[in-house]
Each structure stands twice: as C-alpha cells, then as structure tokens.
Design a protein around this motif. Structure first.
Motif, short mmCIF file in Angstrom:
data_model
loop_
_atom_site.label_atom_id
_atom_site.label_comp_id
_atom_site.label_asym_id
_atom_site.label_seq_id
_atom_site.Cartn_x
_atom_site.Cartn_y
_atom_site.Cartn_z
N CYS A 66 36.41 41.52 42.12
CA CYS A 66 35.87 40.98 40.87
C CYS A 66 35.52 42.05 39.85
O CYS A 66 35.20 43.18 40.20
CB CYS A 66 34.59 40.20 41.17
SG CYS A 66 34.81 38.84 42.32
N GLU A 70 31.35 39.87 34.89
CA GLU A 70 31.48 39.06 33.68
C GLU A 70 30.12 38.94 32.98
O GLU A 70 30.03 39.02 31.76
CB GLU A 70 32.00 37.67 34.07
CG GLU A 70 32.30 36.78 32.91
CD GLU A 70 33.72 36.89 32.40
OE1 GLU A 70 34.04 36.15 31.47
OE2 GLU A 70 34.51 37.72 32.91
N LEU A 80 35.45 32.28 38.64
CA LEU A 80 34.19 33.00 38.62
C LEU A 80 33.40 32.74 39.89
O LEU A 80 33.41 31.62 40.41
CB LEU A 80 33.33 32.58 37.43
CG LEU A 80 33.90 32.77 36.03
CD1 LEU A 80 32.98 32.12 34.99
CD2 LEU A 80 34.10 34.24 35.72
N ARG A 119 34.30 37.84 37.57
CA ARG A 119 35.60 37.21 37.36
C ARG A 119 36.51 37.67 38.50
O ARG A 119 36.68 38.86 38.73
CB ARG A 119 36.19 37.61 36.02
CG ARG A 119 37.56 36.97 35.76
CD ARG A 119 38.10 37.36 34.40
NE ARG A 119 37.30 36.79 33.34
CZ ARG A 119 37.57 35.63 32.73
NH1 ARG A 119 38.62 34.93 33.08
NH2 ARG A 119 36.79 35.20 31.76
#
Length: 158
Positions: free
Chosen positions: A118, A121, A49, A135
């Motif tokens: 990414c 999240e 993350l 993420r």
C-alpha cells in the motif's frame, strides 16, 4: 475513565475476534521494520483502500507518521511465533523470518495468507492512535486457515 474502567473496556473490546497482521515498511536508512497489529480493516474496493491503526505509544509510531509505503501481511494459523516476534522487543526481527522486498523495498513476509502492498492515502487522528488509510497497489492471496485473536488469546477456526 479510571484504570479499572479502561481495563474493563479493553476486555469488552477483546470479545471481538480479529485476524492478526504484521505491518511492514522500511525506515529512512532502508532497514526493514515491522509490528504486529490486529486493527486491519477493508475500507473500499473502488478505489482499493484498507485501514489500520498504530498507537501513539508504539515504538514505530513516528516511523509510520513519515513513511509513504507499507505492507499488511495477514498471518495464518501456523504463524503465532511470527505474531509474537513482531509484537516483542527483538531488535533484528527480520533475521528470524523469511522475507523478500516488494514495491519500493517494502519487506514482505513469506508464507502469509495474504499481503497488501500500500501507499499511504490518509492519516487521521483517532484518540490514542492514528488511523492509516492505504491505497492497495498490489496484493497476493493464498487462502489459508487464519490466525485469530479473541479474549486476549490466539485462536484458530475449528
């Protein structure tokens, strides 16, 4: 806080040296969009993350409230102009850089030292910013000299 206190606080926070990134995504029409940000941070390795912040006054604030995917393009010491381009008002920023599509069509800038692709999240309120946690789905890493921002100026490691 009054204006003078806010300016003093901003100057104090500017004493923390940061790297420079360009955060990229695509809008609802599939057009590449991006902005310069220095609020990038690693959050976790397992799961992988990262986080970054977008200010509510940013032209792309609403877009980053809606998108599911973005990329963090970490700039190297030779990319001051790229940082300035994506911090500015130029309408067709991607006409001035070499890039290619990544996962889900996210624009990835060529010649960066590192790129994280990414999926959003979490989004957390953070005062006059929103904190986005992404993420990491894929990444590339080319160890190049970083572009640094400190005290209101671009700098490089010496």
């Amino acid at each position: 806080m009054n204006h003078d206190q806010t300016r003093a606080l901003r100057n104090a926070m500017g004493n923390f040296a940061t790297g420079i990134t360009v955060i990229t995504t695509v809008d609802q029409e599939g057009k590449p969009r991006g902005m310069t940000a220095n609020s990038f941070s690693s959050v976790s390795l397992d799961p992988a993350l990262i986080s970054w912040c977008v200010g509510k006054e940013s032209r792309l604030f609403e877009l980053f409230q809606q998108v599911d995917y973005f990329a963090v393009n970490i700039l190297h010491s030779g990319q001051t102009e790229t940082s300035q381009l994506f911090a500015g008002n130029e309408q067709n920023k991607f006409d001035h850089v070499v890039w290619h599509p990544g996962l889900n069509g996210i624009p990835l800038l060529d010649d960066c030292s590192c790129i994280f692709q990414c999926q959003v999240e979490h989004r957390h309120p953070g005062g006059d910013h929103i904190i986005l946690v992404g993420r990491v789905l894929d990444f590339s890493n080319e160890p190049l000299e970083p572009l640094i921002f400190h005290g209101g100026q671009y700098r490089t490691l010496k």
